[in-house]
Design a protein around this motif. Structure first.
Motif, mmCIF file in Angstrom:
data_model
loop_
_atom_site.group_PDB
_atom_site.id
_atom_site.type_symbol
_atom_site.label_atom_id
_atom_site.label_comp_id
_atom_site.label_asym_id
_atom_site.label_seq_id
_atom_site.Cartn_x
_atom_site.Cartn_y
_atom_site.Cartn_z
ATOM 1 N N LYS A 50 2.024 2.375 3.987
ATOM 2 C CA LYS A 50 0.536 2.844 3.578
ATOM 3 C C LYS A 50 0.269 2.470 2.002
ATOM 4 C CE LYS A 50 -2.530 4.741 5.993
ATOM 5 N NZ LYS A 50 -2.823 3.573 6.827
ATOM 6 N N TYR A 51 -0.468 1.741 1.459
ATOM 7 C CA TYR A 51 -0.545 1.746 0.012
ATOM 8 C C TYR A 51 -1.132 2.889 -0.803
ATOM 9 C CZ TYR A 51 -1.576 -0.817 -4.283
ATOM 10 O OH TYR A 51 -1.564 -1.327 -5.563
ATOM 11 N N ARG A 52 -1.953 3.517 0.100
ATOM 12 C CA ARG A 52 -2.263 4.847 -0.272
ATOM 13 C C ARG A 52 -1.152 6.001 -0.629
ATOM 14 N NH1 ARG A 52 -7.206 7.734 1.639
ATOM 15 N NH2 ARG A 52 -7.729 6.035 2.910
ATOM 16 N N ASP A 53 -0.135 5.820 0.138
ATOM 17 C CA ASP A 53 0.877 6.662 -0.058
ATOM 18 C C ASP A 53 2.203 6.115 -1.174
ATOM 19 O OD1 ASP A 53 0.049 8.239 2.016
ATOM 20 O OD2 ASP A 53 1.322 7.368 3.434
ATOM 21 N N ILE A 54 2.117 4.728 -1.406
ATOM 22 C CA ILE A 54 3.323 4.337 -2.052
ATOM 23 C C ILE A 54 2.307 4.021 -3.473
ATOM 24 C CG2 ILE A 54 4.611 3.520 -0.306
ATOM 25 C CD1 ILE A 54 3.720 0.537 -0.700
ATOM 26 N N ARG A 55 1.196 3.850 -3.502
ATOM 27 C CA ARG A 55 0.815 3.516 -4.940
ATOM 28 C C ARG A 55 1.100 4.657 -5.957
ATOM 29 N NH1 ARG A 55 -3.374 4.057 -8.607
ATOM 30 N NH2 ARG A 55 -4.254 2.308 -9.423
ATOM 31 N N PRO A 56 1.199 5.958 -5.628
ATOM 32 C CA PRO A 56 1.575 6.694 -6.760
ATOM 33 C C PRO A 56 3.068 6.284 -7.209
ATOM 34 C CG PRO A 56 0.777 8.085 -4.893
ATOM 35 C CD PRO A 56 0.772 6.510 -4.596
ATOM 36 N N TYR A 57 3.984 5.841 -6.320
ATOM 37 C CA TYR A 57 5.404 5.756 -6.683
ATOM 38 C C TYR A 57 5.198 4.147 -7.668
ATOM 39 C CZ TYR A 57 7.298 8.459 -2.997
ATOM 40 O OH TYR A 57 7.738 9.606 -2.282
ATOM 41 N N ILE A 58 4.701 3.510 -7.287
ATOM 42 C CA ILE A 58 4.348 2.234 -8.129
ATOM 43 C C ILE A 58 4.018 2.679 -9.522
ATOM 44 C CG2 ILE A 58 3.324 -0.064 -8.440
ATOM 45 C CD1 ILE A 58 3.089 0.066 -5.144
ATOM 46 N N ALA A 300 5.421 0.342 19.128
ATOM 47 C CA ALA A 300 4.763 1.120 17.807
ATOM 48 C C ALA A 300 3.738 0.891 17.568
ATOM 49 C CB ALA A 300 5.788 0.664 16.602
ATOM 50 N N GLU A 301 2.907 1.825 17.150
ATOM 51 C CA GLU A 301 1.411 1.570 16.882
ATOM 52 C C GLU A 301 1.098 2.184 15.501
ATOM 53 O OE1 GLU A 301 -1.092 2.281 20.480
ATOM 54 O OE2 GLU A 301 -2.207 3.172 19.179
ATOM 55 N N PHE A 302 0.345 1.353 14.579
ATOM 56 C CA PHE A 302 -0.011 1.874 13.228
ATOM 57 C C PHE A 302 -1.596 1.386 12.969
ATOM 58 C CE2 PHE A 302 4.517 0.116 13.086
ATOM 59 C CZ PHE A 302 5.157 1.206 12.802
ATOM 60 N N GLU A 303 -2.113 2.499 12.358
ATOM 61 C CA GLU A 303 -3.448 2.263 11.806
ATOM 62 C C GLU A 303 -3.119 1.442 10.471
ATOM 63 O OE1 GLU A 303 -6.352 4.212 12.523
ATOM 64 O OE2 GLU A 303 -5.649 4.627 14.536
ATOM 65 N N PHE A 304 -3.960 0.615 10.134
ATOM 66 C CA PHE A 304 -4.023 -0.038 8.826
ATOM 67 C C PHE A 304 -5.302 -0.290 8.162
ATOM 68 C CE2 PHE A 304 -4.621 -3.588 11.801
ATOM 69 C CZ PHE A 304 -5.795 -4.235 11.068
ATOM 70 N N GLU A 305 -5.182 -0.110 6.752
ATOM 71 C CA GLU A 305 -6.388 -0.197 6.033
ATOM 72 C C GLU A 305 -6.009 -1.221 4.852
ATOM 73 O OE1 GLU A 305 -7.649 3.349 4.083
ATOM 74 O OE2 GLU A 305 -5.461 3.878 3.573
ATOM 75 N N PRO A 306 -7.053 -1.901 4.183
ATOM 76 C CA PRO A 306 -6.697 -2.734 3.205
ATOM 77 C C PRO A 306 -5.712 -2.490 2.149
ATOM 78 C CG PRO A 306 -9.096 -2.635 3.540
ATOM 79 C CD PRO A 306 -8.453 -1.530 4.174
ATOM 80 N N ARG A 307 -4.769 -3.223 1.632
ATOM 81 C CA ARG A 307 -3.518 -3.216 0.865
ATOM 82 C C ARG A 307 -2.237 -2.579 1.423
ATOM 83 N NH1 ARG A 307 -7.170 -0.718 -4.269
ATOM 84 N NH2 ARG A 307 -7.909 -3.019 -4.739
ATOM 85 N N ASP A 308 -2.410 -2.388 2.689
ATOM 86 C CA ASP A 308 -1.134 -1.776 3.620
ATOM 87 C C ASP A 308 -0.477 -3.016 3.748
ATOM 88 O OD1 ASP A 308 -2.222 0.626 3.439
ATOM 89 O OD2 ASP A 308 -2.757 0.741 5.740
#
Ligand code: 1HN
Length: 348
Positions: A50-58, A300-308
């Motif tokens: 999830k980009y939302r989760d990994i953007r802070p690390y970036i 497996a099942e994942f919800e996605f949003e833009p940038r994921d």
């Protein structure tokens, strides 16, 4: 599997194997069933970042090391089934690269091919063999094998892109070479848009020699053009039940895939579409350009949003439920598999 032998046979065999082992030999019959299997059983696992989760690390990496010091400041997306191998699939690498305003990532070249898919921000450039191209979200940009390339950000915002490289393919063949350019930035010798004019305008020079061998001479495929093509397709005809409207990026000189080892694709799924299950032998990496939804990958099942970003392993059935109109970019080793006669797809 071999039937269970009598104890004296078993110990004779073990003793035989020990002598073989000392001479760098091994009995095929003990491993044959692991070598030749009825269908793919990849160690690669389905996964979504999830980009939302990994953007802070970036962004944190941007405070801890400069692009210059890092050479390439990238967080590798490591497949959870392949940790420690810098791999998102068995054949491909994926990372998210950050370049901050004012930074330069120094020039080098290598035999690995790279693609970029711009995830966030505008105004950075990548330079390939003397020509720069400015990055915008959704652009697909190629760095052909053995071409000098560097990146810079003369703009005012951080720019993040997905890097896809054929690292593991080139490593399989022990065909890695790399060189550092004598200066940080290679000189600009052609104006921006030059390669698009020469090769990407439904025109080609009369003596169209392929400047990058089997890789497309068009090294930037702007999102505005791909997006417009998808929108027009969606007004003219029904979506494919598995893929929606899905297109591949091409080398205009050959009509084949834009890169010899990596295939890149862009697809549109209309709002509300529930795609049919489909599987193929090319493990595939996705970046969500637009829209939200749900992806099923085997169990497996994942919800996605833009940038994921997410990855679908070989021979795992995939289907998508598009909550909104979705645009997905993806890449895989399909051209390599096709060239070797290995690629298969099973729909439904
Ligand atoms: C590389 O050269 C780049 O040029 C990005 O931006 C990622 C990962 C492994 C090896 C070389 C780049 C890379 C890389």
């Amino acid at each position: 599997m071999a039937s269970v032998p009598k104890p004296e046979t078993a110990s004779a065999r073990q003793e035989f194997y020990r002598r073989l082992d000392r001479d760098n030999l091994a009995p095929l019959w003990e491993v044959l069933h692991d070598l030749v299997i009825p269908q793919p059983k990849p160690a690669t696992l389905p996964a979504l970042w999830k980009y939302r989760d990994i953007r802070p690390y970036i962004m944190e990496s941007g405070r801890l090391i400069s692009a210059r010091e890092a050479v390439r400041r990238v967080l590798i997306l490591e497949n959870p089934g392949l940790r420690g191998q810098s791999a998102i699939t068995r054949s491909l690498y994926c990372g998210l690269q950050l370049i901050l305003p004012g930074e330069v990532a120094p020039s080098h070249r290598h035999t690995q091919s790279a693609l970029r898919f711009i995830v966030e921000g505008s105004g950075a450039y990548t330079a390939v063999e003397g020509e720069r191209t400015t990055m915008h979200p959704g652009d697909f940009i190629i760095t052909p094998a053995w071409t000098w390339h560097d990146h810079g950000n003369p703009g005012s915002e951080p720019v993040v892109w997905m890097d896809g490289l054929d690292i593991q393919i080139v490593a399989l063949f022990d065909a890695q070479f790399a060189e550092t350019y004598p200066e940080e930035m290679q000189p600009v010798t052609r104006s921006e848009g030059s390669s698009a004019a020469r090769y990407g305008s439904n025109l080609a020079p009369l003596d169209a020699i392929a400047p990058f061998g089997r890789t497309s001479p068009v090294f930037s495929y702007p999102y505005a053009r791909s997006r417009e093509a998808l929108a027009t397709l969606a007004k003219n005809g029904d979506p494919d039940p598995c893929h929606g409207w899905k297109m591949r990026f091409i080398n205009p000189l050959s009509g084949g895939h834009a890169m010899p080892t990596i295939g890149a694709f862009i697809q549109l799924l209309p709002a509300g579409m529930k795609s049919a299950r489909c599987r193929s032998t090319d493990s595939t990496v996705y970046s969500v350009a637009e829209g939200t939804g749900k992806v099923k990958i085997a169990h497996a099942e994942f919800e996605f949003e833009p940038r994921d970003s997410f990855v679908v392993p070989s021979w795992h059935a995939m289907s998508v439920e598009a909550a909104e109109e979705c645009v997905l970019f993806s890449y895989s080793d399909r051209p390599a598999q096709l060239a070797l006669g290995l690629w298969r797809e099973l729909r439904g």
